[in-house]
Design an enzyme around this catalytic site. Structure first.
Site, PDB file in Angstrom:
ATOM      1  N   LYS A  54       0.841  -1.208   0.000  1.00 41.27           N
ATOM      2  CA  LYS A  54       0.000   0.000   0.000  1.00 41.27           C
ATOM      3  C   LYS A  54       0.874   1.256   0.000  1.00 41.27           C
ATOM      4  CE  LYS A  54      -3.816  -2.164   2.447  1.00 41.27           C
ATOM      5  NZ  LYS A  54      -4.277  -2.595   3.764  1.00 41.27           N
ATOM      6  N   GLN A  98      -4.875  -1.393   9.737  1.00 40.94           N
ATOM      7  CA  GLN A  98      -4.821  -2.730   9.159  1.00 40.94           C
ATOM      8  C   GLN A  98      -5.457  -3.747  10.112  1.00 40.94           C
ATOM      9  OE1 GLN A  98      -3.751  -3.402   6.068  1.00 40.94           O
ATOM     10  NE2 GLN A  98      -3.992  -5.622   6.242  1.00 40.94           N
ATOM     11  N   ASP A 121     -11.405   2.884   4.340  1.00 40.48           N
ATOM     12  CA  ASP A 121     -11.854   1.488   4.281  1.00 40.48           C
ATOM     13  C   ASP A 121     -13.378   1.392   4.181  1.00 40.48           C
ATOM     14  OD1 ASP A 121      -9.993  -0.619   4.296  1.00 40.48           O
ATOM     15  OD2 ASP A 121      -9.435  -0.221   6.381  1.00 40.48           O
TER      16      ASP A 121
HETATM   17  N1  GUN Z   1      -6.947  -6.663   6.209  1.00 41.95           N
HETATM   18  C1  GUN Z   1      -7.205  -7.384   5.089  1.00 41.95           C
HETATM   19  N2  GUN Z   1      -7.884  -6.642   4.185  1.00 41.95           N
HETATM   20  C2  GUN Z   1      -8.063  -5.431   4.761  1.00 41.95           C
HETATM   21  C3  GUN Z   1      -8.679  -4.228   4.316  1.00 41.95           C
HETATM   22  O1  GUN Z   1      -9.230  -4.135   3.207  1.00 41.95           O
HETATM   23  N3  GUN Z   1      -8.637  -3.185   5.181  1.00 41.95           N
HETATM   24  C4  GUN Z   1      -8.058  -3.284   6.416  1.00 41.95           C
HETATM   25  N4  GUN Z   1      -8.080  -2.203   7.200  1.00 41.95           N
HETATM   26  N5  GUN Z   1      -7.484  -4.382   6.856  1.00 41.95           N
HETATM   27  C5  GUN Z   1      -7.477  -5.448   6.029  1.00 41.95           C
END
Ligand code: GUN
Length: 297
Positions: A54, A98, A121
């Site tokens: 990311k 995350q 998100d």
């Molecule tokens: N962990 C796995 N996929 C995601 C996601 O799309 N967002 C977040 N915050 N954590 C994750």
């Protein structure tokens, strides 16, 4: 019939290109650089890979990337204090914590402490409510990516029968809301659904998001249907080693479907592309500018 393969890798690269164009315009025309903060608590290896990826892509599209890596035993109070600091930081337009979090942290409390306008998100309860009532919101990245691919392939989705397999807050439920918003007739199926095969056979669009490797066989698919495979599962190969597979049995489904997303290279790359798109959207809204067309629901 052999299905058209929907190339998520290429589509995600196109979306990132559009994001980069908007970032350049925000910088040149308004002197604003969109900023994304990612918070990682602990050392979960898969999460570390995601967060690194990311950060790299955020910088590649010209945005500011901030990473906060906290120890696994970080207290809830310390995490909430960091989120408050990011909420108050005018240079940060998107905040992502995350998941999963270590067990001692209350995930709902943490997510709901993020400023909803910065919740890229789309997990904050306010954004869930806004999406459910058809108002402008931050939309969860994976379902947004699926919707973009479906719109790109079909144009209008109006009147289509869609079956979403899986009822998670992250994918299944928001996916169903988005399909409803595009005037599909939507069924959410799950582990207790009676005669799942029959339910799936009615669908023009199947979105599989259950996290069970190769669970959907080709004989559940209506000929010509579009299959969106959200699953990413690692399985053992008979000859040794492992490989990634989705929630659908690719070979048999591709033989019947009209279009299908592969794993890897389908939905996966779209998730980060949509995170970047959401950050630009959040930045535009924060500055009273229209959200970029084509990058939102
Ligand atoms: N962990 C796995 N996929 C995601 C996601 O799309 N967002 C977040 N915050 N954590 C994750």
């Amino acid at each position: 019939m052999s299905a058209t393969v929907i190339d998520g890798k290429a589509f995600a690269a196109k979306v990132r290109g559009q994001v980069a164009t908007h970032v350049t315009a925000l910088k040149n025309d308004h002197g604003i650089t969109p900023g994304l903060a990612v918070v990682l608590v602990g050392e979960d290896p898969a999460s570390q890979v995601y967060v690194r990826s990311k950060g790299k892509m955020t910088v590649e599209v010209g945005m500011k990337s901030v990473e906060h890596k906290l120890d696994a035993d970080t207290s809830e109070a310390d995490l909430l204090a960091l989120i408050q600091k990011l909420n108050d930081d005018a240079q940060i337009h998107g905040i992502l914590v995350q998941l999963p979090l270590p067990d001692h942290l209350d995930e709902d409390l943490v997510i709901n402490s993020i400023d909803p306008a910065k919740d890229v998100d789309g997990f904050h309860i306010s954004n869930v409510g806004l999406l459910g009532t058809g108002q402008d919101s931050m939309v969860p990245c994976t379902p947004l990516g699926c919707l973009m691919m479906l719109r790109d392939h079909h144009g209008s989705l109006s009147g289509m029968d869609a079956v979403v397999i899986g009822r998670s807050n992250i994918v299944g439920k928001p996916m169903a809301q988005l399909l409803l918003g595009d005037s599909c007739t939507v069924t959410i199926a799950h582990s207790r659904t009676k005669d799942l095969a029959e339910v799936v056979r009615r669908a023009d669009i199947v979105v599989a998001a259950v996290g069970r490797p190769q669970m959907v066989p080709g004989d559940w698919i209506k000929p010509g249907a579009t299959v969106i495979d959200v699953g990413i599962n690692r399985i053992d190969k008979p000859e040794g080693g492992t490989r990634l597979v989705g929630d659908v049995d690719y070979e048999s489904c591709a033989a019947v479907a009209g279009a299908i997303t592969p794993v890897p290279g389908g939905v996966g790359p779209m998730t980060i592309a949509c995170l970047l798109a959401n950050t630009v959207t959040a930045c535009c809204r924060a500055n009273g500018l229209p959200a970029p067309e084509g990058l939102t629901a």
